[in-house]
Design a protein around this motif. Structure first.
Motif, short mmCIF file in Angstrom:
data_model
loop_
_atom_site.label_atom_id
_atom_site.label_comp_id
_atom_site.label_asym_id
_atom_site.label_seq_id
_atom_site.Cartn_x
_atom_site.Cartn_y
_atom_site.Cartn_z
N ALA A 1 -28.39 -23.68 -21.95
CA ALA A 1 -27.90 -24.10 -23.26
C ALA A 1 -28.86 -23.72 -24.38
O ALA A 1 -28.44 -23.37 -25.49
N GLN A 2 -30.17 -23.79 -24.10
CA GLN A 2 -31.15 -23.43 -25.12
C GLN A 2 -31.05 -21.95 -25.47
O GLN A 2 -31.18 -21.56 -26.63
N ALA A 3 -30.80 -21.11 -24.46
CA ALA A 3 -30.64 -19.68 -24.71
C ALA A 3 -29.41 -19.41 -25.57
O ALA A 3 -29.43 -18.56 -26.48
N ARG A 4 -28.32 -20.13 -25.30
CA ARG A 4 -27.12 -19.98 -26.11
C ARG A 4 -27.37 -20.42 -27.54
O ARG A 4 -26.93 -19.78 -28.50
N PHE A 5 -28.12 -21.53 -27.70
CA PHE A 5 -28.49 -22.00 -29.04
C PHE A 5 -29.30 -20.92 -29.78
O PHE A 5 -29.08 -20.67 -30.97
N THR A 6 -30.23 -20.28 -29.08
CA THR A 6 -31.06 -19.24 -29.69
C THR A 6 -30.21 -18.09 -30.19
O THR A 6 -30.41 -17.59 -31.30
N ALA A 7 -29.22 -17.67 -29.39
CA ALA A 7 -28.35 -16.57 -29.79
C ALA A 7 -27.40 -16.99 -30.91
O ALA A 7 -26.98 -16.16 -31.73
N ASN A 8 -27.07 -18.28 -30.96
CA ASN A 8 -26.14 -18.79 -31.96
C ASN A 8 -26.86 -19.17 -33.26
O ASN A 8 -26.53 -20.15 -33.90
N GLY A 9 -27.88 -18.41 -33.62
CA GLY A 9 -28.60 -18.62 -34.87
C GLY A 9 -29.94 -19.29 -34.72
O GLY A 9 -30.76 -19.29 -35.65
N GLY A 10 -30.20 -19.88 -33.54
CA GLY A 10 -31.49 -20.55 -33.34
C GLY A 10 -32.67 -19.62 -33.38
O GLY A 10 -33.81 -20.05 -33.59
N TRP A 11 -32.43 -18.32 -33.19
CA TRP A 11 -33.53 -17.34 -33.21
C TRP A 11 -34.26 -17.36 -34.56
O TRP A 11 -35.48 -17.16 -34.62
N LEU B 1 -36.11 -8.45 -34.46
CA LEU B 1 -34.89 -8.69 -35.22
C LEU B 1 -35.16 -8.65 -36.72
O LEU B 1 -34.39 -8.08 -37.50
N ILE B 2 -36.28 -9.25 -37.13
CA ILE B 2 -36.62 -9.27 -38.55
C ILE B 2 -37.07 -7.88 -39.02
O ILE B 2 -36.69 -7.43 -40.11
N ALA B 3 -37.86 -7.19 -38.20
CA ALA B 3 -38.34 -5.86 -38.58
C ALA B 3 -37.17 -4.89 -38.77
O ALA B 3 -37.20 -4.03 -39.66
N ASP B 4 -36.12 -5.04 -37.94
CA ASP B 4 -34.95 -4.16 -38.02
C ASP B 4 -33.74 -4.90 -38.56
O ASP B 4 -32.60 -4.65 -38.14
N ILE B 5 -33.96 -5.79 -39.49
CA ILE B 5 -32.89 -6.66 -39.97
C ILE B 5 -31.74 -5.88 -40.60
O ILE B 5 -30.57 -6.24 -40.45
N ASP B 6 -32.07 -4.77 -41.28
CA ASP B 6 -31.01 -3.97 -41.89
C ASP B 6 -30.14 -3.31 -40.81
O ASP B 6 -28.93 -3.14 -41.02
N ARG B 7 -30.73 -2.96 -39.70
CA ARG B 7 -30.01 -2.31 -38.61
C ARG B 7 -29.07 -3.27 -37.89
O ARG B 7 -27.95 -2.92 -37.51
N TYR B 8 -29.54 -4.53 -37.72
CA TYR B 8 -28.80 -5.48 -36.89
C TYR B 8 -28.04 -6.54 -37.68
O TYR B 8 -27.36 -7.39 -37.08
N ALA B 9 -28.15 -6.52 -38.99
CA ALA B 9 -27.60 -7.62 -39.80
C ALA B 9 -26.14 -7.94 -39.48
O ALA B 9 -25.79 -9.10 -39.22
N SER B 10 -25.28 -6.93 -39.49
CA SER B 10 -23.86 -7.20 -39.30
C SER B 10 -23.56 -7.67 -37.88
O SER B 10 -22.73 -8.57 -37.67
N GLU B 11 -24.25 -7.10 -36.88
CA GLU B 11 -23.95 -7.45 -35.50
C GLU B 11 -24.57 -8.78 -35.07
O GLU B 11 -24.15 -9.37 -34.07
N LEU B 12 -25.57 -9.26 -35.79
CA LEU B 12 -26.10 -10.59 -35.49
C LEU B 12 -25.04 -11.66 -35.72
O LEU B 12 -24.99 -12.66 -35.00
N SER B 13 -24.19 -11.44 -36.71
CA SER B 13 -23.08 -12.37 -36.93
C SER B 13 -22.11 -12.35 -35.75
O SER B 13 -21.58 -13.39 -35.34
N THR B 14 -21.90 -11.15 -35.17
CA THR B 14 -21.03 -11.04 -34.00
C THR B 14 -21.64 -11.77 -32.81
O THR B 14 -20.95 -12.46 -32.06
N LEU B 15 -22.96 -11.63 -32.66
CA LEU B 15 -23.64 -12.32 -31.57
C LEU B 15 -23.54 -13.84 -31.74
O LEU B 15 -23.33 -14.58 -30.77
#
Length: 379
Positions: free
Chosen positions: A237-247, A172-186
């Protein structure tokens, strides 16, 4: 002379009173605490740290921390109980008058006196003139936080970051420019999956939002979710937390763990909860994303993936972090804000003014180097 007792001057900055006591080369059998009325709670916090380690505690109370003659009389009465010596003064804490009065009393009795250099974490012998010595890096997170008034400290069991999560966050960090906008959607999808089934429907398809579906596939490969048609289900719940910015927190925590040995980190944890009960006020809970101790100093890291709509939101995050750093870290505490989104110019200037280190967006690719610099003595 064998020093078996230390006299400490209890103050709002407790760490210089703790580090020499916990150092094996200096550890006494007994600690006498000179306590003014406004430092009663702080002295209790220190006792809660010392007593479990088998160190005996005695309190020497003073009525007025600004009455030098009264303080001197109390200390001289105390020293009369040590005709053969064996007691040393830590002159670091207390009010200036407490320190001066205690220093003069010990000098008149030709007893040892030392002072803790707050920035260098060294013990300086004022009398007799022995060489200074570095203090052992022995403080743990729980002791540090309790010393600053935490009644309860909840720290998860020590654990690393699972390799699938490490791979995911690195990509995610290596391709941050590619995924930046869609990470907010996630983030938004995970937020709306707050239901017993931990499920949410995806409105767009792979053709209209290819980068979003690439992201979902990465999270599924990491074992965090399952995709069935347009239905997204998180495994727990931990997986949901990770996707909700916890990553982002997991990424930063993994980077800190990678530096633990090389950078001399004494203790580290994530998802720390602190409970305090200020006098006359209701109980307060604070959360720390990542906390670590380096050179007996508390370092706090806050991780944010939210977008800042205006400078007010960025300022709020910075002020809260600054307040927590001062409250739980004292004068030597350090703070860093790791943000997925870039803060505006005024917020970045405010962070500099508050001495909070920032790392955001493209800078995250070099987070480990940023952490190394921040953890250095002059960082």
């Amino acid at each position: 002379m064998t020093i078996s007792t230390h006299l400490i001057l209890v103050s709002a900055q407790p760490i210089p009173n703790i580090t020499p006591i916990l150092d094996d080369s200096l550890r006494p059998q007994k600690v006498v605490m000179l306590v003014s009325p406004d430092m009663t709670e702080r002295s209790q916090a220190l006792e809660n740290i010392f007593k479990p380690r088998g160190i005996r505690i005695e309190r020497c109370t003073i009525d007025n921390p600004w009455d030098a003659e009264h303080i001197s009389d109390r200390i001289l009465d105390l020293l009369a109980q040590y005709p053969d010596g064996g007691i040393a003064l830590n002159a670091t804490g207390g009010t200036k008058l407490m320190s001066i009065a205690a220093y003069e009393a010990f000098r008149s009795c030709e007893l040892p006196i030392y002072y803790i250099h707050p920035e260098q974490d060294r013990l300086l012998w004022l009398s007799p003139g022995k060489p200074a010595q570095d203090l052992a890096d022995c403080l743990r997170l729980k002791d540090y936080l309790m010393a600053y008034g935490a009644e309860k400290v909840e720290i998860p069991e020590p654990a690393g970051v699972a390799e699938p999560i490490r791979r995911l966050t690195r990509q995610l960090i290596a391709d941050i420019d590619r995924y930046a906008s869609e990470l907010s959607t996630l983030n938004y999808l995970a937020l709306n999956a707050d239901n017993p089934q931990l499920t949410v429907e995806i409105d767009s398809g792979p053709q209209s939002r290819p980068h979003l579906w690439e992201l979902l596939d990465l999270f599924e490969q990491a074992g965090l979710c399952r995709i069935n048609g347009h239905s997204l289900k998180f495994v727990d719940a931990q997986a949901r937390f990770t996707a909700n910015g916890g990553w982002l927190e997991m990424f930063a925590y993994a980077e800190c763990l990678g530096l633990k040995k090389a950078s001399g980190i004494q203790d580290i944890a994530c998802n720390i909860t602190i409970s305090r009960h200020p006098a006359g006020k209701t109980a307060v809970k604070n959360e720390i994303d990542i906390g670590l101790i380096k050179a007996n100093r508390l370092h706090l890291i806050e991780c944010k993936t939210k977008s800042y709509r205006d400078s007010t939101q960025g300022a709020d995050v910075l002020y809260k972090l600054d307040s927590l750093r001062d409250l739980m870290g004292g004068l030597q505490g350090k703070a860093m804000l790791i943000s997925f989104n870039t803060l505006d110019k005024s917020s970045r200037a405010r962070a500099k003014e508050l001495n909070i280190t920032l790392c955001s967006l493209s800078e995250l690719k070099n987070l480990q180097q940023q952490l190394k610099k921040w953890l250095s003595p002059n960082g």
